[in-house]
Design a protein around this motif. Sequence first.
Motif, short mmCIF file in Angstrom:
data_model
loop_
_atom_site.label_atom_id
_atom_site.label_comp_id
_atom_site.label_asym_id
_atom_site.label_seq_id
_atom_site.Cartn_x
_atom_site.Cartn_y
_atom_site.Cartn_z
N ALA A 119 0.82 -1.21 0.00
CA ALA A 119 0.00 0.00 0.00
C ALA A 119 0.86 1.26 0.00
CB ALA A 119 -0.93 0.00 1.21
N ILE A 139 2.28 1.61 -3.65
CA ILE A 139 1.26 2.00 -4.62
C ILE A 139 0.80 3.43 -4.36
CG2 ILE A 139 -1.00 1.45 -5.59
CD1 ILE A 139 1.16 -0.57 -6.22
N SER A 140 0.85 3.87 -3.10
CA SER A 140 0.41 5.22 -2.74
C SER A 140 1.32 6.30 -3.31
CB SER A 140 0.34 5.36 -1.21
OG SER A 140 -0.70 4.58 -0.68
N ASP A 146 1.55 7.16 -6.18
CA ASP A 146 0.85 7.92 -7.22
C ASP A 146 -0.07 8.97 -6.63
OD1 ASP A 146 -1.27 6.41 -6.27
OD2 ASP A 146 -2.10 6.04 -8.27
N GLY A 157 -5.69 7.65 -3.64
CA GLY A 157 -6.18 6.65 -2.72
C GLY A 157 -6.98 5.56 -3.41
N THR A 216 -6.65 4.32 -6.46
CA THR A 216 -5.74 3.36 -7.10
C THR A 216 -5.09 2.46 -6.06
OG1 THR A 216 -5.26 4.96 -8.85
CG2 THR A 216 -3.71 3.14 -8.58
N THR A 217 -4.66 3.05 -4.96
CA THR A 217 -4.03 2.28 -3.89
C THR A 217 -4.95 1.18 -3.38
OG1 THR A 217 -2.73 4.20 -3.18
CG2 THR A 217 -3.00 2.41 -1.58
N TYR A 218 -6.19 1.53 -3.12
CA TYR A 218 -7.13 0.56 -2.59
C TYR A 218 -7.46 -0.53 -3.61
CZ TYR A 218 -7.81 4.25 0.87
OH TYR A 218 -7.60 5.21 1.84
N THR A 220 -4.23 -2.80 -3.94
CA THR A 220 -3.89 -3.50 -2.70
C THR A 220 -4.96 -4.53 -2.32
OG1 THR A 220 -2.72 -1.53 -1.90
CG2 THR A 220 -3.28 -3.21 -0.26
N ALA A 251 -4.44 -0.57 4.73
CA ALA A 251 -4.41 0.18 3.47
C ALA A 251 -4.72 1.66 3.68
CB ALA A 251 -5.41 -0.43 2.48
N SER A 311 -2.13 4.86 3.17
CA SER A 311 -2.52 5.94 2.27
C SER A 311 -2.57 7.27 3.01
CB SER A 311 -3.89 5.63 1.66
OG SER A 311 -4.24 6.58 0.68
N ASN A 339 -0.34 10.34 1.79
CA ASN A 339 -1.16 11.42 1.29
C ASN A 339 -0.45 12.77 1.37
OD1 ASN A 339 -3.62 12.09 0.08
ND2 ASN A 339 -4.59 12.64 2.00
#
Length: 430
Positions: free
Chosen positions: A105, A108-109, A111, A114, A116-118, A121, A143, A147, A151
């Motif tokens: 997570a 991926i975060s 980017d 949130g 996309t991350t969720y 993940t 997750a 994020s 953030n």
Amino acid sequence: MLATLGFLMIITFMVLIMTRRLSAMIALIVVPIVFALFGGFGKDMGPMALEGIKSVAPTGIMILFAILFFGIMIDAGVFDPIINTILKVVKGDPVKIAIGTAILALLISLDGDGTTTYMITISAMLPLYKRIGMKPLVLAGIAVSASGVMNLLPWGGPTARAMTALNLEMGDIFTPVIPSMIGGVLFVLFMAYTLGKKERKRTGVLEINYGTEAMAAATTADESLKRPKLILINYLLTIILLVALIREVLPTTVLFMIGFAIAITMNYPNLKEQKERVMHYADNALSVVSMVFAAGVFTGILSGTKMVDAMANVVITHIPDALGSHFAIITAIISAPFTFFMSNDAFYYGVLPLLAKAASGYGIDPAMIGRASLLGLPVHLLSPLVPSTYLLVGMVGEDFGSLQRTFLKWACGATAVMIVVALIFSIIPI
């Protein structure tokens, strides 16, 4: 008169967006114009708004190209090997699974999105959680916690809003906060380890193999978009860009423009493919960037009419002198409940300029207040005002209230750690 008009404008703005009478973008444009007319600033309103738009233009462009750059990296499969490696390593140990979830997570975060991350993940880890018997709520909580810390990235939204509202650069607000962000990341990993141990005790340790089909489902769905032969070059490009951003080799906007141009040309040299990739992210990019330019109207009129100065004077006169020197710490603490009970737009465009102006009366740099305002963001993502969190609980089949009850204390812990680190490293004054 000006102070009253300013407070009424902010209250009206907050009420309209919190009650969903108007979208944040429309409210950012309409509300200040209406109040400027009431205040008799009709003739000067246009230049004020235009000045505000000019001041936020670099931030808006930076966000646009950041979204496009990281979108290209995800499409090209840059994160796929990381996902697969994590899935192979964690196997059936709940502790490893929880820590692997946090690492995934957090990565991926990068980017800043949130949603996309969720999506990535949860898609990667939920089948494993169900197979082991771990609680999906733990997956959701890890997750959202990851994020919440990530953030803070400038292209994630809140930091960009703070820079826009205070008319500051990334080097003024974000770069000094990196140690606090690292502290938040370590806390998330500690949280994942603790929750993993509880789940290990509850379920027992099992050793399973996560099949290749599940791995494929956890990564990018469209195989035609992946560029496995360019994976090392894409990693190198991403690392170089991140280092250049932190070292401020060039303005942030220019760096992301260059990075995006290289990334899309290298991965998708066909003009039709390039157009399709840009169109794919157009909706998300447009919604975010249009908000930034709308905020320029709000901040331009708020500053140009001198409402913010009048409001700051009122606030200063009602703050005990004994607390004035601690304004940064006060801002850091109240940023958590403020961003929980109101949207980021309401806080950063409505409240933060007021706090910064009031703090300047005690000799505190607005950049310090901007940094402090970011430290409550882990709490913000558990707010019922955040749409992506509804997506998260929906994907794992859990109740929003359960997520809040279980992880709000962890979010407060992350904020506390980040504040302590900020004080230790003099990121904000004591």
